[in-house]
Design a protein around this motif. Structure first.
Motif, PDB file in Angstrom:
ATOM      1  N   VAL A  61      48.362  45.036  37.438  1.00  0.00           N
ATOM      2  CA  VAL A  61      47.514  44.226  36.572  1.00  0.00           C
ATOM      3  C   VAL A  61      47.734  42.756  36.891  1.00  0.00           C
ATOM      4  N   VAL A  63      47.950  39.016  35.335  1.00  0.00           N
ATOM      5  CA  VAL A  63      48.146  38.217  34.138  1.00  0.00           C
ATOM      6  C   VAL A  63      48.321  36.761  34.567  1.00  0.00           C
ATOM      7  N   ALA A  77      46.290  38.005  29.163  1.00  0.00           N
ATOM      8  CA  ALA A  77      46.091  39.326  29.764  1.00  0.00           C
ATOM      9  C   ALA A  77      44.893  39.999  29.118  1.00  0.00           C
ATOM     10  N   THR A  78      44.369  41.028  29.773  1.00  0.00           N
ATOM     11  CA  THR A  78      43.303  41.815  29.162  1.00  0.00           C
ATOM     12  C   THR A  78      43.919  42.825  28.208  1.00  0.00           C
ATOM     13  N   SER A  81      43.608  46.220  30.554  1.00  0.00           N
ATOM     14  CA  SER A  81      43.820  46.022  31.995  1.00  0.00           C
ATOM     15  C   SER A  81      43.092  47.088  32.814  1.00  0.00           C
ATOM     16  N   ASP A  86      38.100  48.050  28.943  1.00  0.00           N
ATOM     17  CA  ASP A  86      37.912  46.728  28.352  1.00  0.00           C
ATOM     18  C   ASP A  86      36.458  46.510  27.954  1.00  0.00           C
ATOM     19  N   TYR A 108      40.572  39.305  24.874  1.00  0.00           N
ATOM     20  CA  TYR A 108      41.786  39.290  25.684  1.00  0.00           C
ATOM     21  C   TYR A 108      42.976  39.093  24.750  1.00  0.00           C
ATOM     22  N   ARG A 208      50.623  39.047  39.585  1.00  0.00           N
ATOM     23  CA  ARG A 208      50.224  40.456  39.684  1.00  0.00           C
ATOM     24  C   ARG A 208      51.493  41.293  39.551  1.00  0.00           C
ATOM     25  N   ARG A 211      51.636  47.828  36.302  1.00  0.00           N
ATOM     26  CA  ARG A 211      51.172  48.145  34.949  1.00  0.00           C
ATOM     27  C   ARG A 211      52.330  48.586  34.053  1.00  0.00           C
ATOM     28  N   TRP A 214      54.328  45.580  32.867  1.00  0.00           N
ATOM     29  CA  TRP A 214      53.682  44.825  31.792  1.00  0.00           C
ATOM     30  C   TRP A 214      53.774  45.585  30.475  1.00  0.00           C
TER      31      TRP A 214
END
Length: 229
Positions: A61, A63, A77-78, A81, A86, A108, A208, A211, A214
């Protein structure tokens, strides 16, 4: 600084549930997705819809990270992700908030981590994202949005208030984190963005990460890993 040891040599940024609730803010324990599900249960609030989305979300992901004073990091961040998730989450939010098609918003997260030894006042000001070859897109004033009667009376509006969308500042104790929603007029790719800048001129830098890394930072973040962002 209050610490919780979960493994030798590792410290955790604890989620300030009591403080956050008192301030009307969300914490790592009260995740955005959990509250949207709660909103849906009350009637009409958005809930994540997977539908026919990809069976495997991206392994990494993107960020954007900024330093806000000594020991505080902000991360844009989304929500999921994942582009499919989303987009459907945005559609659900917009329906639940009663927004017209012409004012469709994309949501977000901004996450603030305080890894210092002292409390600090964190300001959640506007954020500008510049797509490649385009002009900057400024985030929407959610506090003003919540003043609209039809939005204020909706279950999704209650969720946004519970997440702290109506407040632009929060006092964050040491070793704590807080997660806030931020919205733009349309969806922007954080992977492709040229620049991200806060309203006070603070510049974000792209990171980056995996996932799973994060997700770990949101659920049980260590001081060391937050500082390494």
């Amino acid at each position: 600084m209050r610490r919780t040891v979960i493994a030798p040599g590792r410290r955790v940024v604890r989620a300030g549930v009591g403080t956050a609730v008192a301030l009307g803010a969300s914490t790592a324990v009260l995740l955005f997705s959990v509250l949207t599900l709660w909103s849906a249960a009350r009637g009409g609030g958005p809930a994540p819809v997977r539908g026919d989305g990809p069976s495997r979300p991206p392994a990494e992901v993107d960020v954007w990270v900024a330093e806000r004073g000594a020991g505080v990091k902000l991360v844009l961040a989304t929500e999921w992700s994942d582009p499919v998730w989303d987009d459907r989450q945005d559609a659900s939010w917009n329906r639940s908030l009663g927004l017209a098609q012409g004012e469709r918003l994309a949501f977000y997260d901004v996450v603030a981590f305080n890894v210092s030894d002292a409390p600090t006042m964190v300001t959640f000001d506007a954020i500008e994202v510049t797509p490649p070859g385009a002009t900057a897109v400024r985030s929407v004033d959610l506090a003003a949005l919540l003043q609209r009667p039809e939005v204020a009376s909706s279950a999704a509006g209650s969720t946004l208030r519970a997440l702290g969308a109506g407040r632009d500042q929060v006092e964050l104790p040491p070793g704590r984190m807080v997660r806030r929603p931020v919205a733009f007029a349309h969806r922007l790719s954080l992977a492709d963005a040229a620049t991200v800048v806060a309203g006070d001129g603070t510049a974000f830098r792209r990171r980056r990460i995996r996932r799973v890394e994060w997700a770990g930072l949101l659920h049980s973040p260590s001081v060391e890993r937050v500082r390494a962002l």
